[in-house]
Structures are given as C-alpha cells and as structure tokens.
Design a protein around this motif. Sequence first.
Motif, mmCIF file in Angstrom:
data_model
loop_
_atom_site.group_PDB
_atom_site.id
_atom_site.type_symbol
_atom_site.label_atom_id
_atom_site.label_comp_id
_atom_site.label_asym_id
_atom_site.label_seq_id
_atom_site.Cartn_x
_atom_site.Cartn_y
_atom_site.Cartn_z
ATOM 1 N N GLY A 1 0.100 -1.543 -2.180
ATOM 2 C CA GLY A 1 -0.155 -2.814 -2.857
ATOM 3 C C GLY A 1 -0.834 -2.572 -4.187
ATOM 4 O O GLY A 1 -1.160 -1.443 -4.549
ATOM 5 N N SER A 2 -1.066 -3.660 -4.909
ATOM 6 C CA SER A 2 -1.700 -3.549 -6.223
ATOM 7 C C SER A 2 -3.124 -4.094 -6.163
ATOM 8 O O SER A 2 -3.408 -5.085 -5.494
ATOM 9 C CB SER A 2 -0.883 -4.289 -7.283
ATOM 10 O OG SER A 2 -0.789 -5.653 -6.957
ATOM 11 N N GLN B 1 -6.198 -6.054 -7.371
ATOM 12 C CA GLN B 1 -6.410 -7.271 -8.153
ATOM 13 C C GLN B 1 -7.802 -7.302 -8.798
ATOM 14 O O GLN B 1 -8.006 -8.002 -9.775
ATOM 15 C CB GLN B 1 -6.237 -8.508 -7.260
ATOM 16 C CG GLN B 1 -4.891 -8.579 -6.572
ATOM 17 C CD GLN B 1 -3.733 -8.673 -7.550
ATOM 18 O OE1 GLN B 1 -3.692 -9.555 -8.389
ATOM 19 N NE2 GLN B 1 -2.809 -7.740 -7.461
ATOM 20 N N LYS C 1 -3.556 -6.920 -3.245
ATOM 21 C CA LYS C 1 -2.394 -7.753 -2.925
ATOM 22 C C LYS C 1 -1.399 -6.836 -2.223
ATOM 23 O O LYS C 1 -0.874 -5.900 -2.824
ATOM 24 C CB LYS C 1 -1.775 -8.375 -4.162
ATOM 25 C CG LYS C 1 -0.590 -9.252 -3.812
ATOM 26 C CD LYS C 1 -0.273 -10.238 -4.880
ATOM 27 C CE LYS C 1 0.917 -11.057 -4.444
ATOM 28 N NZ LYS C 1 0.652 -12.440 -4.423
ATOM 29 N N LYS D 1 1.764 -5.246 -0.766
ATOM 30 C CA LYS D 1 3.194 -5.209 -1.053
ATOM 31 C C LYS D 1 3.974 -4.871 0.213
ATOM 32 O O LYS D 1 4.978 -5.487 0.522
ATOM 33 C CB LYS D 1 3.488 -4.177 -2.146
ATOM 34 C CG LYS D 1 4.953 -4.073 -2.499
ATOM 35 C CD LYS D 1 5.187 -3.062 -3.602
ATOM 36 C CE LYS D 1 6.666 -2.943 -3.925
ATOM 37 N NZ LYS D 1 6.912 -1.932 -4.945
ATOM 38 N N GLY E 1 2.326 -9.714 0.912
ATOM 39 C CA GLY E 1 2.027 -10.880 0.102
ATOM 40 C C GLY E 1 0.598 -11.384 0.266
ATOM 41 O O GLY E 1 0.115 -12.181 -0.528
ATOM 42 N N GLN E 2 -0.080 -10.920 1.261
ATOM 43 C CA GLN E 2 -1.450 -11.350 1.537
ATOM 44 C C GLN E 2 -2.430 -10.631 0.613
ATOM 45 O O GLN E 2 -2.230 -9.485 0.249
ATOM 46 C CB GLN E 2 -1.769 -11.028 2.997
ATOM 47 C CG GLN E 2 -3.107 -11.498 3.489
ATOM 48 C CD GLN E 2 -3.291 -11.184 4.985
ATOM 49 O OE1 GLN E 2 -2.363 -10.741 5.653
ATOM 50 N NE2 GLN E 2 -4.486 -11.417 5.476
ATOM 51 N N GLU E 3 -3.515 -11.324 0.222
ATOM 52 C CA GLU E 3 -4.594 -10.687 -0.528
ATOM 53 C C GLU E 3 -5.736 -10.422 0.432
ATOM 54 O O GLU E 3 -6.146 -11.301 1.176
ATOM 55 C CB GLU E 3 -5.061 -11.571 -1.688
ATOM 56 C CG GLU E 3 -4.100 -11.549 -2.842
ATOM 57 C CD GLU E 3 -4.664 -12.204 -4.099
ATOM 58 O OE1 GLU E 3 -5.840 -12.635 -4.100
ATOM 59 O OE2 GLU E 3 -3.924 -12.279 -5.080
ATOM 60 N N GLU F 1 -0.407 0.189 -8.627
ATOM 61 C CA GLU F 1 -0.022 0.198 -7.212
ATOM 62 C C GLU F 1 -0.593 1.429 -6.524
ATOM 63 O O GLU F 1 -0.509 2.533 -7.042
ATOM 64 C CB GLU F 1 1.497 0.173 -7.080
ATOM 65 C CG GLU F 1 1.953 -0.102 -5.672
ATOM 66 C CD GLU F 1 3.448 -0.360 -5.590
ATOM 67 O OE1 GLU F 1 4.083 0.267 -4.735
ATOM 68 O OE2 GLU F 1 3.960 -1.173 -6.375
#
Length: 146
Positions: free
Chosen positions: A51-52, A54, A74, A76, A92-94, A119
């Motif tokens: 994920g990336s 934030q 976040k 992925k 899609g969840q943070e 990422e």
Amino acid sequence: MVVLVSCKTNTVAQEKQSEKNTKPKVEKPKLDDIQDQQNQRIDPSTILITGSIQGVFKDSNICGKSYKASAILKVKQIVNTGSGIVNPISAGQEVRLGFISPKANDFESLKKEVVVGKEFSIKVMEGLCPDMGQTLYEILNFQLLN
C-alpha cells in the motif's frame, strides 16, 4: 504326432505381467519448490500488505498505547495472512500503524525513509486494544517497492 512350441505367447504374457508390477513414478519436490513454500509461510497474527503511505506522525497514541512514530497506510493489496487474524484488513482501507522497530527512535531518519505517497510492502502484527473493541496493528518491517 506334432508338437508345436511357441515362444511368442510366453513373452507376451511376461510383458503384460511386468507392466502390472511396475510402480508409478512419484516426483520428489525440487529445492526451489520447497524454498517457495517456505517463503509463502507467515507467522500467526501477522499480515503482509502492500500500500501507499498517506502520512507519518511523531509521538502517536493508538488504542491507549504510545508509539514514537506511526503511519497511515492506504491498503492496495493483502499479500498473505497468518492464522488467528481477528479483524482482517481489506484493499482500499486506510489503517493507522504503529512502528515498534528501533528505526522509530530517530523520527527524522524514519520520515526520510518512509516517503508519503510511495508504495511499500509492510509486514504488520495484529493485536487487540485493551478494551477489545478495536484492533491494533504494529509494523514489524517494511520495504519500499517503487
């Protein structure tokens, strides 16, 4: 009197009998196959996520527990999960993650390494908050993918 002896009928019978006695060949696993299976294993209560990032934050409090650093990720993709996960994470969840590695002691160096928007592949450990109503995720290790 004529006696006929034929060798061919005996050899055909012997060939059929030898075919029945042969065992099927079983392939042994190759070293690469074993190593791939070991690399895919993951410890209980751990999740491997891509994920990336934030945001990265200093002196955070998550679920009543203090961390020298935390990050919001976040999600992925969920790459792998160990057994015993109580609250699975979805794409899609943070998620807010706490750093438990010694790298969190030097926040400025950590902030340079954990770049917002990039990422990462992150291995996290799931734990429950003291009130048992929320889940706590702690970063075990991370690696930049870009």
